[in-house]
Design a protein around this motif. Structure first.
Motif, short mmCIF file in Angstrom:
data_model
loop_
_atom_site.label_atom_id
_atom_site.label_comp_id
_atom_site.label_asym_id
_atom_site.label_seq_id
_atom_site.Cartn_x
_atom_site.Cartn_y
_atom_site.Cartn_z
N MET A 76 -7.66 14.80 -1.70
CA MET A 76 -8.40 16.22 -1.36
C MET A 76 -8.51 17.12 -2.50
O MET A 76 -7.51 17.05 -3.61
N THR A 77 -9.54 17.71 -2.62
CA THR A 77 -9.86 18.37 -4.00
C THR A 77 -9.22 19.66 -3.88
O THR A 77 -8.54 20.20 -3.10
N ASP A 78 -8.74 20.30 -5.39
CA ASP A 78 -8.31 21.52 -5.33
C ASP A 78 -9.18 22.65 -6.04
O ASP A 78 -8.97 23.27 -6.66
N ALA A 79 -10.47 22.46 -5.68
CA ALA A 79 -11.39 23.16 -6.04
C ALA A 79 -11.54 24.57 -5.61
O ALA A 79 -12.54 25.35 -6.00
N VAL A 80 -10.87 24.79 -4.72
CA VAL A 80 -10.80 26.38 -4.17
C VAL A 80 -10.64 27.11 -5.32
O VAL A 80 -9.81 27.17 -6.35
N PRO A 81 -11.25 28.56 -5.54
CA PRO A 81 -11.05 29.20 -6.81
C PRO A 81 -9.56 29.70 -6.87
O PRO A 81 -8.94 30.02 -5.93
N ALA A 82 -9.41 29.68 -7.88
CA ALA A 82 -7.60 30.16 -8.31
C ALA A 82 -7.63 31.19 -9.35
O ALA A 82 -7.21 30.90 -10.38
N ASP A 83 -8.41 32.16 -9.16
CA ASP A 83 -8.29 33.55 -10.15
C ASP A 83 -6.91 34.37 -9.99
O ASP A 83 -6.20 33.81 -9.19
N GLY A 84 -6.56 34.93 -10.71
CA GLY A 84 -5.33 35.68 -11.13
C GLY A 84 -5.06 36.13 -9.84
O GLY A 84 -3.76 36.48 -9.43
N ALA A 85 -6.04 37.16 -9.27
CA ALA A 85 -5.64 37.70 -8.05
C ALA A 85 -5.38 37.06 -6.76
O ALA A 85 -4.37 37.13 -6.13
N ARG B 56 -4.02 33.89 -6.99
CA ARG B 56 -2.59 33.40 -7.54
C ARG B 56 -1.40 34.49 -7.07
O ARG B 56 -0.56 33.94 -6.49
N ARG B 57 -1.74 35.58 -7.45
CA ARG B 57 -0.94 36.64 -7.18
C ARG B 57 -0.65 36.82 -5.63
O ARG B 57 0.71 36.99 -5.16
N ARG B 58 -1.61 36.84 -5.17
CA ARG B 58 -1.37 37.01 -3.58
C ARG B 58 -0.80 35.82 -2.84
O ARG B 58 0.02 36.14 -2.02
N ALA B 59 -1.14 34.49 -3.31
CA ALA B 59 -0.31 33.35 -2.99
C ALA B 59 1.08 33.62 -3.06
O ALA B 59 1.86 33.16 -2.10
N TRP B 60 1.43 33.94 -4.35
CA TRP B 60 2.89 33.80 -4.65
C TRP B 60 3.45 35.05 -4.03
O TRP B 60 4.75 34.76 -3.43
N GLY B 61 2.89 35.99 -3.77
CA GLY B 61 3.47 37.37 -3.27
C GLY B 61 3.82 36.87 -1.73
O GLY B 61 4.70 37.27 -1.13
N LEU B 62 2.93 36.27 -1.10
CA LEU B 62 3.09 35.88 0.40
C LEU B 62 4.17 34.87 0.62
O LEU B 62 4.58 34.72 1.64
N THR B 63 3.99 34.01 -0.21
CA THR B 63 4.98 32.79 -0.30
C THR B 63 6.44 33.52 -0.49
O THR B 63 7.34 33.05 0.23
N SER B 64 6.50 34.44 -1.19
CA SER B 64 7.75 35.05 -1.50
C SER B 64 8.02 35.84 -0.10
O SER B 64 9.72 35.71 0.28
#
Length: 443
Positions: free
Chosen positions: A1-10, A12-20
């Motif tokens: 499976m590709t990991d090509a989804v955009p991974a800008d700073g915003a 990533r921050r949202r991903a880790w905030g919601l993971t928290s």
């Protein structure tokens, strides 16, 4: 499976905030489980319960927990992750309260049965929600943080619950957990959105802020027959291994403070505070193996090496340590052995969860993990009650607890060998998809 989804700073921050936020809910989840161990001796003193009764309550919780786990896939189809997790969290909060109103053995059983059923689907849905924000090659760390919620609950929450229990009574501890669950719901409803890497279940209108990347992530990959996933050698051997390790986890949740107090001679407050020691080791091990594993997999290392061989070897080490426990008479050394054994074993959860998520199509992640984690919970169905029976019939409480840990160590070692021989996520990912049309495979 590709990991090509955009991974800008915003992003990533949202991903880790919601993971928290998901980790916070899992901390509440595990605190709800662990509170029985914290208040067990207080209940025994006030209501006259023996070890077998406390163990029976612990095991009955995992009976309905196992049953509830099979509903994770259905909830993911019927409801959005947003509302499914809110409903479950409200049920957990409600389950804390009957014992506050009516303190009786029958009420304790009913409330824990209800809590188990409501918590059963939660792990699969929480992992699905977290994985929706992280690509497959980088799922071990968020998985470790979720699995580490058990450790966080025992490190940060268990001592607080112990102090509350000693100073305000066990009812105050239950009320505290109920309030914590309701407060989490308020924050969750204000902030959660599904991520781009896994298609959720029933999606609310206007929630598709990440649909532009869904096809890139492979979330539109066709489903395969469930039996094909559940009969792979990876799924079967991994389920046996996590079941055996979960038996250890549930004995620790239900009995560790009692072992420290009645078996090793520590005070009630010391026992409740020391509840955190195995979890400190476990959390450190999970984070190290997951961070290193994600990085190495991103650089081309195989999932079998890092998500099967490493944690299975850790379980073997844990088994050897626990087998020695009956021969240890020094309390501090016994605490060290249990802590190291627990720590070496528990890295199996995030790594094997990530491995299992690899073998199934993305749209079947919640259902696959729901069944996998429901099977895992069978270890909790047996172990707490068996430990209570062993303790009641042992020459001393210390000997009973040590024997229980030894038996778990032997079973876990055998299951670790089976996983080392049979589990291979890369092989079974291909086998599961063998009849899909050309172009339907995730890249």
């Amino acid at each position: 499976m590709t990991d090509a989804v955009p991974a800008d700073g915003a992003l990533r921050r949202r991903a880790w905030g919601l993971t928290s936020l998901l980790v916070a809910l899992y901390v509440v989840n595990y605190a709800d489980k662990a509170v029985l161990g914290i208040i067990a001796q207080s209940l025994a003193d006030e209501l006259g319960f023996n070890s077998s009764q406390i163990g029976l309550v612990g095991s009955l919780f995992f009976l309905t927990f196992t049953i509830g786990g099979f509903f994770a896939g259905a909830l993911n189809r019927w409801l959005s992750l947003r509302w499914a997790l809110v409903i479950l969290a409200v049920c957990w909060a409600a389950a804390m309260l009957p014992m506050v109103a009516v303190a009786a053995f029958s009420v304790l059983i009913v409330s824990r049965l209800f809590l188990g059923f409501a918590e059963g689907p939660s792990s699969a849905l929480l992992h699905t929600a977290a994985y929706s924000w992280h690509p497959p090659a980088r799922r071990a760390l968020p998985g470790a943080l979720l699995a580490g919620a058990a450790s966080i609950a025992k490190i940060a929450i268990a001592p607080i619950l112990a102090v509350i229990t000693v100073n305000l009574g066990w009812r105050a501890a239950l009320i505290t957990l109920s309030v914590a669950g309701l407060l989490w719901c308020v924050v969750w409803l204000a902030t959660w959105k599904d991520g781009p890497y896994i298609a959720g279940g029933k999606q609310p209108k206007g929630s598709g802020d990440s649909t532009s990347v869904t096809s890139v992530s492979g979330a539109d990959e066709p489903a395969v027959p469930w039996v094909r996933i559940f009969t792979t050698r990876t799924f079967i051997s991994a389920a046996l291994l996590v079941m055996s390790v979960y038996a250890l986890v549930t004995v620790v949740l239900t009995w560790l403070p009692s072992y420290f107090e009645k078996g090793l001679g520590y005070s009630r407050l010391e026992a409740g505070s020391m509840f955190a020691l195995p979890s400190i080791v476990g959390l450190a091990m999970m984070l190290v193996t997951s961070v290193v594993g994600d990085r190495l997999i991103s650089r081309g290392a195989t999932s079998r090496k890092l998500r099967v061989i490493v944690p299975s070897t850790g379980v073997l080490v844990a088994g050897v340590l626990l087998v020695t426990l009956p021969g240890i008479s020094t309390p501090a050394l016994a605490v060290l052995v249990v802590s190291l054994g627990y720590g070496c074993a528990t890295s199996v959860f995030p790594l094997f969860n990530a491995a299992i998520s690899e073998i199934c199509p993305p749209r079947q992640t919640a259902g696959t993990l729901g069944v996998f984690l429901a099977i895992m919970a069978i270890g909790g169905l047996v172990a707490p009650y068996a430990t209570g029976v062993i303790v009641d019939n042992a020459s001393t409480p210390a000997a009973g607890y040590a024997t229980s840990f030894q038996i778990i160590g032997i079973v876990a070692s055998v299951c670790a060998v089976l996983a080392l021989v049979f589990a291979n996520p890369e092989r079974d990912k291909v086998l599961v998809r063998r009849d899909l049309p050309v172009g339907a495979h995730a890249t």
